[in-house]
Design a protein around this motif. Structure first.
Motif, PDB file in Angstrom:
ATOM      1  N   ALA A   2     -11.609  31.297 -32.249  1.00 30.86           N
ATOM      2  CA  ALA A   2     -10.335  31.852 -31.791  1.00 30.86           C
ATOM      3  C   ALA A   2      -9.338  30.740 -31.469  1.00 30.86           C
ATOM      4  O   ALA A   2      -9.688  29.719 -30.876  1.00 30.86           O
ATOM      5  CB  ALA A   2     -10.551  32.724 -30.562  1.00 30.86           C
ATOM      6  N   ASP A   3      -8.098  30.954 -31.866  1.00 33.20           N
ATOM      7  CA  ASP A   3      -7.013  30.038 -31.530  1.00 33.20           C
ATOM      8  C   ASP A   3      -6.523  30.419 -30.133  1.00 33.20           C
ATOM      9  O   ASP A   3      -5.636  31.263 -29.968  1.00 33.20           O
ATOM     10  CB  ASP A   3      -5.889  30.161 -32.561  1.00 33.20           C
ATOM     11  N   VAL A   4      -7.114  29.807 -29.120  1.00 32.28           N
ATOM     12  CA  VAL A   4      -6.825  30.199 -27.737  1.00 32.28           C
ATOM     13  C   VAL A   4      -5.366  29.947 -27.354  1.00 32.28           C
ATOM     14  O   VAL A   4      -4.730  30.815 -26.739  1.00 32.28           O
ATOM     15  CB  VAL A   4      -7.796  29.500 -26.753  1.00 32.28           C
ATOM     16  N   PRO A   5      -4.770  28.777 -27.686  1.00 35.23           N
ATOM     17  CA  PRO A   5      -3.353  28.581 -27.344  1.00 35.23           C
ATOM     18  C   PRO A   5      -2.448  29.647 -27.958  1.00 35.23           C
ATOM     19  O   PRO A   5      -1.525  30.135 -27.295  1.00 35.23           O
ATOM     20  CB  PRO A   5      -3.043  27.194 -27.923  1.00 35.23           C
ATOM     21  N   SER A  30     -14.570  24.969 -14.854  1.00 33.22           N
ATOM     22  CA  SER A  30     -14.016  25.540 -16.084  1.00 33.22           C
ATOM     23  C   SER A  30     -12.538  25.816 -15.854  1.00 33.22           C
ATOM     24  O   SER A  30     -12.151  26.292 -14.786  1.00 33.22           O
ATOM     25  CB  SER A  30     -14.742  26.846 -16.442  1.00 33.22           C
ATOM     26  N   HIS A  31     -11.712  25.544 -16.861  1.00 34.25           N
ATOM     27  CA  HIS A  31     -10.273  25.704 -16.625  1.00 34.25           C
ATOM     28  C   HIS A  31      -9.527  26.123 -17.882  1.00 34.25           C
ATOM     29  O   HIS A  31     -10.008  25.962 -19.003  1.00 34.25           O
ATOM     30  CB  HIS A  31      -9.679  24.389 -16.105  1.00 34.25           C
ATOM     31  N   THR A  32      -8.332  26.655 -17.656  1.00 34.18           N
ATOM     32  CA  THR A  32      -7.402  26.982 -18.731  1.00 34.18           C
ATOM     33  C   THR A  32      -6.108  26.232 -18.488  1.00 34.18           C
ATOM     34  O   THR A  32      -5.366  26.541 -17.551  1.00 34.18           O
ATOM     35  CB  THR A  32      -7.116  28.503 -18.782  1.00 34.18           C
ATOM     36  N   SER A  59     -10.315  32.387 -20.750  1.00 37.45           N
ATOM     37  CA  SER A  59      -8.883  32.058 -20.736  1.00 37.45           C
ATOM     38  C   SER A  59      -8.042  33.315 -20.572  1.00 37.45           C
ATOM     39  O   SER A  59      -7.021  33.318 -19.872  1.00 37.45           O
ATOM     40  CB  SER A  59      -8.490  31.339 -22.027  1.00 37.45           C
ATOM     41  N   PHE A  60      -8.474  34.388 -21.221  1.00 36.36           N
ATOM     42  CA  PHE A  60      -7.757  35.660 -21.129  1.00 36.36           C
ATOM     43  C   PHE A  60      -7.655  36.121 -19.674  1.00 36.36           C
ATOM     44  O   PHE A  60      -6.596  36.564 -19.217  1.00 36.36           O
ATOM     45  CB  PHE A  60      -8.467  36.717 -21.965  1.00 36.36           C
ATOM     46  N   GLY A 110      -5.736  28.524 -14.460  1.00 40.70           N
ATOM     47  CA  GLY A 110      -6.916  29.087 -13.803  1.00 40.70           C
ATOM     48  C   GLY A 110      -8.062  28.082 -13.731  1.00 40.70           C
ATOM     49  O   GLY A 110      -8.324  27.346 -14.674  1.00 40.70           O
ATOM     50  N   LEU A 111      -8.744  28.051 -12.606  1.00 39.94           N
ATOM     51  CA  LEU A 111      -9.875  27.149 -12.349  1.00 39.94           C
ATOM     52  C   LEU A 111     -11.062  27.951 -11.835  1.00 39.94           C
ATOM     53  O   LEU A 111     -10.926  28.762 -10.913  1.00 39.94           O
ATOM     54  CB  LEU A 111      -9.512  26.108 -11.297  1.00 39.94           C
ATOM     55  N   ILE A 112     -12.230  27.714 -12.416  1.00 43.95           N
ATOM     56  CA  ILE A 112     -13.462  28.375 -11.997  1.00 43.95           C
ATOM     57  C   ILE A 112     -14.489  27.298 -11.697  1.00 43.95           C
ATOM     58  O   ILE A 112     -14.798  26.469 -12.555  1.00 43.95           O
ATOM     59  CB  ILE A 112     -13.989  29.314 -13.100  1.00 43.95           C
TER      60      ILE A 112
END
Length: 277
Positions: free
Chosen positions: A46-49, A231-233, A265-266, A272-274
């Protein structure tokens, strides 16, 4: 005996990222995200950006889809025993699909489905523990019991700049989203019994990061022998600060940084930070 660890894609793990050998193999079962008519499969392609850009700049309806039981069942081959780890059953139907696959397997007693009650790095930690236990040459039922016990000691704290998609998908209370937006606060959240809860309400991103660091020590006073996964976006600056402070103040064996794949990311959105430990 051969074991296969199967995670749904909310673990942020893809084949090649997880250790495999003659005893343990790994499989990723992807969820999907739909933005209007466009589908994004969370399998690493998947193209996340692009997906995030479409979510932000269009009014297209967004939805997610969990794997079907058959998608799980297709991965239950090539081993003697199967350990399936899913995102919290209160956030997705992935656990139910995996459990239905177990009941359809020719040897359901050789399949264990673990509801992680969490997501992202927390699932990775559980998968790593399953890998370790698989090498101990213990009965499968004992392995499963030990994994359930291990789950109780896994923690997850997170900071989101936006709650939009969590609210839309009914994964977090509208009250939480209203408070965050109306009063311009940055909540420090946690995973509790499979649900998203607000732990503290802070005004600034820097402030909430500082409180996150403090709360790691409160939740987990002894870090020796543990790993911390961030984990981050699109939150590189915050991650650099967070990783440095965690390493300076605590004694984790390692602090690992992961970029969120499509599903995480969604939900996390930009910034966002996990943090799992």
């Amino acid at each position: 005996m051969k074991y296969k660890i199967i995670c749904d894609s909310s673990a942020n793990l893809l084949p090649g990222m997880f250790p495999e050998d003659d005893i343990v193999s790994f499989a990723n079962v992807p969820l999907s995200i739909f933005v209007g008519s466009k589908a994004y499969c969370d399998d690493g392609t998947a193209d996340v950006p692009e997906m995030m850009d479409r979510i932000i700049h269009t009014n297209d309806k967004t939805t997610t889809s969990c794997p079907s039981p058959n998608e799980y069942l297709k991965e239950m081959t090539g081993a003697d025993y199967y350990i399936v780890i899913t995102i919290s059953s209160k956030l997705s139907g992935s656990y139910n699909s995996a459990y239905l696959a177990k009941t359809s397997h020719e040897k359901p007693e050789n399949v264990f489905v673990l509801d992680s009650l969490l997501t992202a790095g927390a699932m990775e930690l559980m998968a790593e523990e399953a890998y370790r236990l698989a090498h101990q040459d213990i009965p499968f039922d004992q392995l499963c019991d030990k994994l359930v016990s291990y789950r109780k000691n896994v923690n997850l704290l997170f900071v989101l700049d936006k709650f939009d998609n969590l609210i839309k998908m009914g994964r977090v209370s509208k009250v939480v989203g209203f408070i965050a937006k109306k009063f311009k606060i940055k909540p420090l959240c946690c995973g509790e019994n499979g649900e998203i809860k607000i732990k503290e309400k802070v005004r600034t991103i820097q402030g909430v990061l500082k409180r996150l660091i403090v709360n790691i020590g409160l939740v987990c006073p002894d870090q020796k022998g543990r790993k911390c996964i961030i984990s981050h976006t699109d939150a590189e600056k915050s991650v650099d600060y967070l990783k440095g402070e965690i390493e300076k103040n605590y004694h984790f064996d390692s602090v690992i940084v992961r970029k969120n794949n499509a599903l995480c990311s969604f939900y996390a959105m930009q910034g966002g930070l996990i943090v799992a430990f």
